[in-house]
Design an enzyme around this catalytic site. Sequence first.
Site, PDB file in Angstrom:
ATOM      1  N   ASP A  42      -3.371  -4.081  -2.320  1.00 56.52           N
ATOM      2  CA  ASP A  42      -2.226  -3.174  -2.242  1.00 56.52           C
ATOM      3  C   ASP A  42      -1.920  -2.606  -3.621  1.00 56.52           C
ATOM      4  O   ASP A  42      -1.895  -3.337  -4.617  1.00 56.52           O
ATOM      5  CB  ASP A  42      -0.990  -3.910  -1.716  1.00 56.52           C
ATOM      6  CG  ASP A  42       0.232  -3.009  -1.755  1.00 56.52           C
ATOM      7  OD1 ASP A  42       0.286  -2.051  -0.967  1.00 56.52           O
ATOM      8  OD2 ASP A  42       1.106  -3.241  -2.613  1.00 56.52           O
ATOM      9  N   TYR A  47       2.935   1.700 -10.063  1.00 50.75           N
ATOM     10  CA  TYR A  47       2.445   0.604 -10.883  1.00 50.75           C
ATOM     11  C   TYR A  47       1.679   1.147 -12.090  1.00 50.75           C
ATOM     12  O   TYR A  47       0.528   1.593 -11.976  1.00 50.75           O
ATOM     13  CB  TYR A  47       1.547  -0.330 -10.066  1.00 50.75           C
ATOM     14  CG  TYR A  47       2.197  -0.935  -8.844  1.00 50.75           C
ATOM     15  CD1 TYR A  47       3.586  -1.027  -8.736  1.00 50.75           C
ATOM     16  CD2 TYR A  47       1.427  -1.414  -7.791  1.00 50.75           C
ATOM     17  CE1 TYR A  47       4.176  -1.587  -7.614  1.00 50.75           C
ATOM     18  CE2 TYR A  47       2.015  -1.982  -6.664  1.00 50.75           C
ATOM     19  CZ  TYR A  47       3.387  -2.051  -6.584  1.00 50.75           C
ATOM     20  OH  TYR A  47       3.968  -2.605  -5.459  1.00 50.75           O
ATOM     21  N   LYS A  73       1.088   3.712  -1.726  1.00 49.44           N
ATOM     22  CA  LYS A  73       2.464   4.051  -1.346  1.00 49.44           C
ATOM     23  C   LYS A  73       2.790   5.495  -1.637  1.00 49.44           C
ATOM     24  O   LYS A  73       2.127   6.155  -2.448  1.00 49.44           O
ATOM     25  CB  LYS A  73       3.439   3.104  -2.065  1.00 49.44           C
ATOM     26  CG  LYS A  73       3.126   1.628  -1.762  1.00 49.44           C
ATOM     27  CD  LYS A  73       4.113   0.698  -2.391  1.00 49.44           C
ATOM     28  CE  LYS A  73       3.747  -0.748  -2.101  1.00 49.44           C
ATOM     29  NZ  LYS A  73       2.591  -1.208  -2.906  1.00 49.44           N
TER      30      LYS A  73
END
Length: 319
Positions: A42, A47, A73
């Site tokens: 993931d 990030y 995401k």
Amino acid sequence: MISLPRISFGTAAIAGIIEAVDEEQANAVLEQAWASGLRYFDTAPHYGQGLAERRIGDFLRSRHSEDWILSTKVGRLLQADRKARGPLNKFVEPLPFSQHYDYSYDGIMRSVEDSFQRLGLSRIDILYAHDLGTFTHADQADIHLRQFLDSGVRALQELKSQAVIKAFGLGVNDAQVCLDVLHECELDLLLLAGRYTLLDRTAEQTLLPLCKTRNTGLVMGGVLNSGILATGARPGALFNFQPASERVLDHVGRLESLCEQFGIRLAAAAMQFPLRNEQVISVLTGPGRVEYLEENLMLMNQAIPEEFWEAADALRLTS
């Protein structure tokens, strides 16, 4: 419900959250994760301002595509920023981008295309709408939620119907927003951080039963509640990235004592706890060092008797 491995790998740490992780170290952790059998990864644009997507994409590109599962995401768009400086958003050495929130149809479609470019891959299996809810947005939460429900969710539905992705859901720290969205549309998955743990069972009474009714799977992150379920009730211990209150420290102390009675590690109980619920299909681990990964995998396999879980249930922290 989509099938996922019991243990999965989150990429925030290899993008340098809290402490810097260079490329060699990140690759070593990913190699160890792969060698240990982890196959679901993931990531997110957030990030390291795209750094995690770059690193996991480079790693997976040399593996057979049928051997791995990847989620990323949507909800944040990155823009090149000559003035960008690290650290930013707890990431120590992020890439030089700024970000802004966009949960609209167009924003999500743009986010997916950008992620494909950063990843350098031709497949994304799962998309999560990232960080909806008051935990991130405070008094702006309703505005972003409405944008997502009014148009953003349609983008995810179209991407799934066109087989661009296999599943979609939310990736959040907030149990309430999961309830809000599930009452208005169907979701395949929820990636929920920190709200169904040995310490914080916010999701237990209402969200988990609703997920069972809707056949929505749960991926659990943040199972150590940002550290306190690893360190124990120590001075300066963090709970939800803030110094733990006396009430929380006291409860964790009692959990530690219970673990000592049964001869098990507090962190082992914390990491295994969510998988006791049938709706939880995977637990994320994602340390930035090989030795931490090896320890986490060992903790996931420590034998824990049912009598411990019964005693821990009796100790649950009430609101």
